[in-house]
Design a protein around this motif. Structure first.
Motif, PDB file in Angstrom:
ATOM      1  N   VAL A  12      14.051  35.526 -26.092  1.00  0.00           N
ATOM      2  CA  VAL A  12      13.625  34.139 -26.096  1.00  0.00           C
ATOM      3  C   VAL A  12      13.370  33.710 -24.673  1.00  0.00           C
ATOM      4  O   VAL A  12      14.082  34.100 -23.755  1.00  0.00           O
ATOM      5  N   THR A  13      12.348  32.890 -24.479  1.00  0.00           N
ATOM      6  CA  THR A  13      11.984  32.490 -23.137  1.00  0.00           C
ATOM      7  C   THR A  13      13.018  31.565 -22.545  1.00  0.00           C
ATOM      8  O   THR A  13      13.762  30.900 -23.243  1.00  0.00           O
ATOM      9  N   GLU A  53       7.798  24.528 -30.948  1.00  0.00           N
ATOM     10  CA  GLU A  53       7.671  24.469 -29.499  1.00  0.00           C
ATOM     11  C   GLU A  53       8.203  23.141 -28.942  1.00  0.00           C
ATOM     12  O   GLU A  53       8.140  22.124 -29.629  1.00  0.00           O
ATOM     13  N   PHE A 112       9.515  26.619 -27.430  1.00  0.00           N
ATOM     14  CA  PHE A 112      10.397  27.648 -27.967  1.00  0.00           C
ATOM     15  C   PHE A 112      11.263  28.224 -26.836  1.00  0.00           C
ATOM     16  O   PHE A 112      11.035  29.318 -26.335  1.00  0.00           O
ATOM     17  N   THR A 113      12.241  27.452 -26.422  1.00  0.00           N
ATOM     18  CA  THR A 113      13.163  27.850 -25.364  1.00  0.00           C
ATOM     19  C   THR A 113      14.575  27.478 -25.784  1.00  0.00           C
ATOM     20  O   THR A 113      14.848  26.312 -26.081  1.00  0.00           O
ATOM     21  N   GLU A 148       9.120  33.810 -32.286  1.00  0.00           N
ATOM     22  CA  GLU A 148       8.290  32.679 -31.891  1.00  0.00           C
ATOM     23  C   GLU A 148       7.750  31.984 -33.138  1.00  0.00           C
ATOM     24  O   GLU A 148       7.447  32.638 -34.142  1.00  0.00           O
ATOM     25  N   SER A 198      13.556  30.450 -36.414  1.00  0.00           N
ATOM     26  CA  SER A 198      12.756  29.915 -35.316  1.00  0.00           C
ATOM     27  C   SER A 198      12.905  28.402 -35.246  1.00  0.00           C
ATOM     28  O   SER A 198      13.585  27.777 -36.067  1.00  0.00           O
TER      29      SER A 198
END
Length: 429
Positions: free
Chosen positions: A5-6, A157, A159-160, A176, A154
């Protein structure tokens, strides 16, 4: 499905100790599910800061109970902690961690039947997830995986995963949002009061063949065919805990850790009025499986980069007290602009704790923090001490939440946003 995950690095997995100690004996004991001898671990010396323990659990913890053992309930779980002879209370009769009197009226059978009949299941929680949203989703995802279900999870957005939640296990199941099936066979939403709170995943929820909604917001809009919605529940994690039990899934440390994070988050570390005896009973069962409350609390509330202190100082320096607002009970508010936090290298998700400092003001019943996100919009967090219903005010402004904690998103100047909020408060009993 296994891509990271970002966001800023903080490894996912079981919680590490608050002082980040880990030794060979600790790792070996964790692998066996035995109790850790922390005194012996300290004698062997520390491991470098940031090294994770495979598991963190309390000294003397018995570890998870295998299905079929004398201490296990037929539906899963531990008779010693969950209830029954020698336990706290019979989980087959309990109303959960703060659940309401209509607990038995929720569609538990529909949810269990839908899940058991499914092969593939998609999970989604609300955008910008907090500890209850992400913790509940990852707890259920891991439980479903143990049942042999193909499961992905999920949220819309951005998406962090917030830095404070990157310790939660089960994040390998996150994908994502764009990779979620366009029309899921079964979709389960968690901690989302309305489909709009799912962000970019709202369309997938609308197209799902079966939609199960698990939530505890009084502002829930009534979406979904199968509904486990109880505004009296202290957290969505409470409902997920009960669903997992009804599915017959034994409580593991990883699942318990996620549930505990959700429960602790939405009770304000067990300080809010929703903290009932049932909440403490549930917390006790989770700790008995091996969750370390000190380690979880450190991750949720007691870590921040140095730049955050500068941003917090600025926000408190700008705070304004309006003694006559909120029906004469007082309102205190402040702002945090994107440019300010960018200059200090502070990501948006680090701002969650600002309002906890502001709400301490004795002269104000209501506290408000306007936080500018990366898109330039203002996310307006509100809190009350119980007399004023900020949840209804936020609903009137397109948001949602609870009586004492709620939020909405707005555009424009903060002063104008506060004018609209004051007007909404005047229309609130």
């Amino acid at each position: 499905m296994n891509e990271p995950v970002t966001g800023r690095t903080r490894a996912a997995g079981p919680v590490w100790t608050s002082d980040h100690e880990a030794t060979g004996p600790v790792r070996a004991a964790a692998a066996r599910g035995a109790a850790v001898d922390h005194a012996r671990a300290r004698a062997r010396g520390p491991v470098p800061h940031g090294v994770l323990l495979p598991a963190v659990f309390s000294p003397g913890s018995p570890g998870p109970v295998p299905p079929g053992s004398p201490e296990a309930w037929p539906g899963g779980g531990d008779r010693r902690q969950a209830g029954g002879p020698g336990g706290l209370d019979d989980p087959r009769d309990r109303s959960g961690g703060g659940g309401g009197a209509h607990w038995a009226d929720l569609d538990w059978d529909g949810a269990v039947e839908t899940i058991r009949a499914a092969g593939d299941i998609c999970l989604a929680c609300h955008i910008s997830p907090d500890g209850d949203a992400l913790g509940s989703m990852l707890a259920l995802a891991q439980a479903l995986r143990s049942l042999g279900k193909r499961c992905v999870a999920s949220f819309g957005e951005p998406f962090t995963v917030p830095a404070s939640l990157r310790f939660l296990p089960g994040q390998e199941l996150l994908i994502e949002p764009a990779r979620m099936p366009a029309a899921p066979d079964v979709m389960i939403t968690l901690d989302a009061a309305g489909a709009d709170r799912l962000g970019s995943l709202a369309g997938r929820a609308a197209r799902a063949r079966s939609l199960v909604v698990i939530d505890h917001h009084a502002s829930n809009t009534g979406f979904g065919a199968v509904r486990l919605v109880d505004p009296a529940a202290a957290a969505t994690a409470v409902l997920v805990d009960e669903l997992i039990r009804r599915l017959g899934v034994p409580l593991t440390r990883d699942v318990a850790q996620c549930l505990y994070a959700g429960l602790a988050s939405d009770t304000g570390s067990f300080k809010y009025p929703c903290t009932t005896p049932q909440v403490h009973d549930m917390a006790g069962r989770l700790l008995a499986v091996g969750v370390r409350p000190d380690a979880v609390s450190r991750e949720l509330w007691d870590r921040a980069p140095f730049g955050y202190l500068m941003v917090l100082a600025g926000a408190l320096g700008r705070a304004r007290l309006e003694r006559d607002a909120a029906g004469g009970l007082g309102l205190v508010w402040t702002t945090v602009e994107r440019a300010e936090r960018d200059s200090r290298g502070v990501p948006y998700d680090q701002l969650e704790g600002v309002i906890d400092q502001l709400r301490r003001t004795d002269e104000a019943e209501v506290a408000v923090v306007c936080k500018q996100n990366d898109q330039g919009d203002w996310y307006v967090s509100t809190r009350s001490k119980g007399t004023v219903d900020v949840g209804r005010a936020c609903v009137a402004l397109g948001g949602g939440g609870h009586r004492t904690a709620a939020a909405f998103t707005a555009t424009g100047e903060p002063a104008d946003i506060l004018d609209r909020f004051r007007a909404a408060l005047r229309g609130t009993p």
